[in-house]
Design a protein around this motif. Structure first.
Motif, PDB file in Angstrom:
ATOM      1  N   GLU A  59       0.740  -1.456   0.134  1.00 16.51           N
ATOM      2  CA  GLU A  59      -0.195   0.010  -0.033  1.00 16.51           C
ATOM      3  C   GLU A  59       0.664   1.499   0.419  1.00 16.51           C
ATOM      4  OE1 GLU A  59      -4.264   0.875   2.617  1.00 16.51           O
ATOM      5  OE2 GLU A  59      -3.100   0.268   3.273  1.00 16.51           O
ATOM      6  N   SER A  60       0.259   2.362  -0.384  1.00 13.67           N
ATOM      7  CA  SER A  60       1.011   3.407  -0.080  1.00 13.67           C
ATOM      8  C   SER A  60       1.567   4.002   1.007  1.00 13.67           C
ATOM      9  CB  SER A  60      -0.125   4.469  -0.384  1.00 13.67           C
ATOM     10  OG  SER A  60       0.639   5.967  -0.229  1.00 13.67           O
ATOM     11  N   ALA A  61       3.248   4.744   1.013  1.00 15.27           N
ATOM     12  CA  ALA A  61       4.046   4.671   2.804  1.00 15.27           C
ATOM     13  C   ALA A  61       3.980   3.359   3.601  1.00 15.27           C
ATOM     14  CB  ALA A  61       3.101   5.493   3.788  1.00 15.27           C
ATOM     15  N   LYS A 110       7.140  10.581  -2.440  1.00 14.70           N
ATOM     16  CA  LYS A 110       6.619   9.608  -2.702  1.00 14.70           C
ATOM     17  C   LYS A 110       6.599   9.436  -4.076  1.00 14.70           C
ATOM     18  CE  LYS A 110       1.335   9.704  -2.568  1.00 14.70           C
ATOM     19  NZ  LYS A 110       1.429   7.932  -2.323  1.00 14.70           N
ATOM     20  N   ALA A 112       4.711   8.920  -8.100  1.00 10.66           N
ATOM     21  CA  ALA A 112       3.939   9.305  -8.899  1.00 10.66           C
ATOM     22  C   ALA A 112       2.917   8.115  -9.366  1.00 10.66           C
ATOM     23  CB  ALA A 112       4.521   9.855 -10.228  1.00 10.66           C
ATOM     24  N   SER A 113       1.586   7.990  -9.721  1.00 16.23           N
ATOM     25  CA  SER A 113       0.636   7.347  -9.970  1.00 16.23           C
ATOM     26  C   SER A 113       0.887   6.627 -11.478  1.00 16.23           C
ATOM     27  CB  SER A 113      -0.776   7.276  -9.595  1.00 16.23           C
ATOM     28  OG  SER A 113      -1.038   8.319  -8.522  1.00 16.23           O
ATOM     29  N   GLU A 114       1.199   7.925 -11.977  1.00 13.94           N
ATOM     30  CA  GLU A 114       1.763   7.711 -13.387  1.00 13.94           C
ATOM     31  C   GLU A 114       2.355   6.411 -13.722  1.00 13.94           C
ATOM     32  OE1 GLU A 114       1.695  10.517 -11.503  1.00 13.94           O
ATOM     33  OE2 GLU A 114       0.274  11.881 -12.547  1.00 13.94           O
ATOM     34  N   ALA A 115       2.212   5.789 -13.845  1.00 12.78           N
ATOM     35  CA  ALA A 115       3.153   4.385 -14.449  1.00 12.78           C
ATOM     36  C   ALA A 115       4.183   4.610 -15.360  1.00 12.78           C
ATOM     37  CB  ALA A 115       2.103   2.765 -15.623  1.00 12.78           C
ATOM     38  N   GLU A 145      -1.121   3.857  -4.718  1.00 15.99           N
ATOM     39  CA  GLU A 145      -2.911   4.081  -5.180  1.00 15.99           C
ATOM     40  C   GLU A 145      -3.101   3.249  -5.814  1.00 15.99           C
ATOM     41  OE1 GLU A 145      -0.965   8.352  -4.625  1.00 15.99           O
ATOM     42  OE2 GLU A 145       0.231   6.139  -3.863  1.00 15.99           O
ATOM     43  N   ALA A 148      -3.765  -0.393  -5.045  1.00 18.54           N
ATOM     44  CA  ALA A 148      -4.721   0.251  -3.917  1.00 18.54           C
ATOM     45  C   ALA A 148      -6.149  -0.097  -5.057  1.00 18.54           C
ATOM     46  CB  ALA A 148      -4.376   0.910  -2.854  1.00 18.54           C
ATOM     47  N   LEU A 149      -6.271   0.694  -5.963  1.00 19.68           N
ATOM     48  CA  LEU A 149      -6.922   1.147  -7.096  1.00 19.68           C
ATOM     49  C   LEU A 149      -7.011  -0.340  -7.772  1.00 19.68           C
ATOM     50  CD1 LEU A 149      -6.548   4.674  -7.954  1.00 19.68           C
ATOM     51  CD2 LEU A 149      -8.088   4.534  -6.542  1.00 19.68           C
ATOM     52  N   GLU A 152      -9.133  -2.696  -6.033  1.00 17.57           N
ATOM     53  CA  GLU A 152     -10.313  -2.508  -6.424  1.00 17.57           C
ATOM     54  C   GLU A 152     -11.181  -2.125  -7.409  1.00 17.57           C
ATOM     55  OE1 GLU A 152     -12.106  -0.876  -3.442  1.00 17.57           O
ATOM     56  OE2 GLU A 152     -10.136  -1.328  -1.905  1.00 17.57           O
ATOM     57  N   THR A 156      -7.727  -0.974 -13.592  1.00 22.69           N
ATOM     58  CA  THR A 156      -7.426   0.465 -13.646  1.00 22.69           C
ATOM     59  C   THR A 156      -5.994   0.701 -13.869  1.00 22.69           C
ATOM     60  OG1 THR A 156      -9.469   0.565 -11.895  1.00 22.69           O
ATOM     61  CG2 THR A 156      -7.450   2.612 -12.334  1.00 22.69           C
ATOM     62  N   TYR A 157      -5.266  -0.417 -13.677  1.00 24.07           N
ATOM     63  CA  TYR A 157      -3.818  -0.051 -14.045  1.00 24.07           C
ATOM     64  C   TYR A 157      -3.461  -1.552 -14.638  1.00 24.07           C
ATOM     65  CZ  TYR A 157      -3.082   3.776 -11.823  1.00 24.07           C
ATOM     66  OH  TYR A 157      -2.822   5.484 -11.339  1.00 24.07           O
TER      67      TYR A 157
ATOM     68  N   SER B  42      -0.475  12.727  -9.789  1.00 24.69           N
ATOM     69  CA  SER B  42       0.160  12.718  -8.917  1.00 24.69           C
ATOM     70  C   SER B  42       0.893  13.253  -8.480  1.00 24.69           C
ATOM     71  CB  SER B  42      -0.129  11.730  -8.307  1.00 24.69           C
ATOM     72  OG  SER B  42       1.200  11.133  -9.088  1.00 24.69           O
ATOM     73  N   HIS B 205      -0.372   8.459 -19.220  1.00 22.38           N
ATOM     74  CA  HIS B 205      -1.749   8.635 -18.404  1.00 22.38           C
ATOM     75  C   HIS B 205      -3.051   9.770 -19.292  1.00 22.38           C
ATOM     76  CE1 HIS B 205      -2.290   5.182 -14.858  1.00 22.38           C
ATOM     77  NE2 HIS B 205      -1.043   5.530 -15.939  1.00 22.38           N
TER      78      HIS B 205
END
Lengths: 299, 236
Positions: A59-61, A110, A112-115, A145, A148-149, A152, A156-157, B42, B205
């Motif tokens: 998970e994040s962190a 942190k 980034a979420s962008e793959a 995240e 996690a997304l 869920e 999504t990814y 993000s 993205h």
């Protein structure tokens, strides 16, 4: 286990991604579907034998970047009979980012979420005593995240699904402090992630109703501030993450619990903007290499 | 006009931690939310690290709807790792909403901001009311002050966009006047095809057709080129 085979590449002028099997142009810098760098595919294909992938999830962190960077740093020097060699300049980025930050008494920023902004790693790990015992750590440094997304809402990814599908074994990181202090949220997340992994691998596993054989390590991070996790990770899992522990027992024939810590202790300071920041006080790795040792013995 | 809105930022909520759709109005269902998440910027998504940097973004979503959003820095990122969180305030528009502004999303953003919309929220609740955006005001259609070189450049950019090119304008520290000039040079029925962002880093993205990059960082230029964007230096 799904291994990347260097002998099944399509004709010249194209490059088949080793993560999602999409055929891209050899001039593309990234895979058009999973956004893995083309350099990673070339790096894996240069291996004489099919690569065995290991993915690092959490998970994040949870501490993925710090753990992965420290693991690569320890492997580069050799430890407990294991040695790791980065394959390609891109593979050094996570190690460099982590060690540079820790040396400056900072945690890495942190992810980034962008793959296509994820840093990928390809590290060839071998046992000094057994020449035919090897493993490739092939994983992006995921954004928590994103994981996690994806759990869920699968799809999504796509990168995450592709990496999980290709990987056997898998390393799942859980923040031990949050697991102990923050109620059942870590248990719920761990359970969802384990279910997701089982679902992805079950589609490849023809033996319905049987436990999955893929080796899975549940690693409790930050155990330097959680002595309960450090003393007995299996007992800690049963007490604090009963859902995850029961699920692993039911569905994974080959799983183990470990704990690791990197920084010994932390302090809270104010940044230049007057905002609160956690900083590491020193580097004191514990339990970093043991999960990998266990994994190597399962192969 | 009443439109749906959402906020994409980094929070520590029960289900997901980190960057997520932290708040939304009732008209945004899970499917729409997933589409919005894919476009959400993000950590470290802005080109500039300046505390007051921002990006105005516009892109199609699905089923004839469009997103107009503003990305800016908020407070500290919740996980105490340093760095500021990015906050994106999102408005979900129908085509008619933008057509009322002469198909100029920048004009809609300017008018909205003059009336206090798209601001950094003082506090965050998971459910938002619908967003009230202003009706058309004649004062919106002002002529941005531009140099003569900008006119020629804007026309060149508009032509390239109409031929299907994807562009990154470098050395552009104040993109909105130039952007509005480019939109003015674009035929009305093509304007909604031009997705843009004025300060986000290029990424696969978010397939914007028009990026504005401050300065000429080699890393940003490399990212832009890898995504098939043609880099053009802003004049002046």
């Amino acid at each position: 286990m799904v291994a990347a085979n260097p002998k099944t590449q399509p004709s010249s002028g194209s490059l088949q991604c080793v993560i999602c099997d999409r055929v891209n142009s050899e001039f593309d810098n990234f895979c058009g579907r999973c956004m893995a760098p083309a350099e990673l595919t070339r790096s894996v294909l240069r291996r004489a034998a099919p690569a065995k992938f290991l993915a690092v999830l959490g998970e994040s962190a949870a501490g993925k970047t710090v753990y992965l960077g420290m693991l690569l740093d320890i492997l580069s020097k050799g430890c407990h009979g294991l040695r790791g060699f980065p394959n390609g300049a891109f593979s050094v980025a996570v190690q460099q980012q982590t060690m540079t930050a820790l040396q400056d008494r900072l945690f890495p920023e942190k992810t980034a979420s962008e793959a296509d902004h994820w840093r990928w790693v390809h590290c060839e790990v071998s046992a000094e005593s057994k020449a035919n015992q090897f493993l490739d750590i092939v994983t992006p440094d995921f954004a928590g995240e994103a994981i996690a997304l994806e759990v869920e809402q699968p799809g999504t990814y796509p990168t995450i699904r592709s990496v999980v599908r290709k990987s056997s074994p898998l390393l799942v990181l859980i923040d031990s402090q949050r697991a102990r202090d923050a109620g059942r949220e870590e248990d719920y997340f761990g359970l969802k992630l384990a279910s997701y992994i089982a679902a992805v691998h079950s589609q490849q596993n023809k033996k319905r109703g049987k436990k999955l054989q893929i080796p899975i390590v549940i690693l409790f991070t930050k155990s330097d501030v959680c002595p309960e996790a450090r003393e007995n990770p299996t007992k800690f899992a049963a007490a604090n993450l009963p859902g995850l522990a029961n699920y692993c027992e039911r569905h994974f024939a080959n799983h183990a619990f470990f704990s690791a810590g990197i920084v010994g202790s932390t302090a809270t300071v104010l940044s230049d903007h007057g905002f609160r920041m956690q900083i590491p006080l020193h580097i004191e790795p514990q339990g970093v290499i043991e999960p990998l040792n266990w994994i190597m013995k399962q192969l | 006009m009443q439109v749906d809105q959402a906020i994409f930022t980094s929070v520590c909520s029960g289900r997901v931690q980190g960057y997520q759709l932290a708040a939304r109005s009732d008209g945004i269902d899970d499917r729409l939310a997933q589409s919005l998440i894919r476009w959400g910027p993000s950590h470290a998504g802005l080109c500039s690290g300046d505390r007051f940097a921002e990006s105005v973004n516009f892109h199609p979503l699905d089923e004839g709807r469009f997103v107009l959003s503003r990305t800016m820095y908020g407070g500290p990122e919740y996980s105490d790792r340093g760095g500021l969180q990015l906050v994106t305030v999102i408005a979900l528009l129908e085509e008619s909403h933008v057509v009322d502004y002469d198909s100029d999303p920048v004009a809609l953003m300017r008018q909205s901001r003059m009336e206090g919309r798209f601001r950094l929220p003082a506090e965050l609740t998971t459910r938002l009311p619908s967003l009230s955006l202003p009706g058309v005001s004649p004062s919106v259609f002002w002529e941005p002050a531009t140099r003569s070189g900008d006119e020629h450049f804007a026309e060149d950019v508009a032509n390239r966009l109409s031929h299907g090119e994807k562009l990154a304008i470098t050395h552009c520290h104040n993109p909105l006047p130039l952007l509005q000039r480019i939109i003015a040079k674009t035929p009305r029925d093509h304007r909604l095809n031009v997705s843009f962002c004025t300060g986000l880093k290029p990424t696969a993205h978010r397939p914007f057709r028009l990026h504005f990059l401050p300065g000429d960082s080699p890393d940003l230029r490399r990212s832009a080129t890898a995504l098939g964007l043609t880099c053009l230096a802003a004049t002046g």
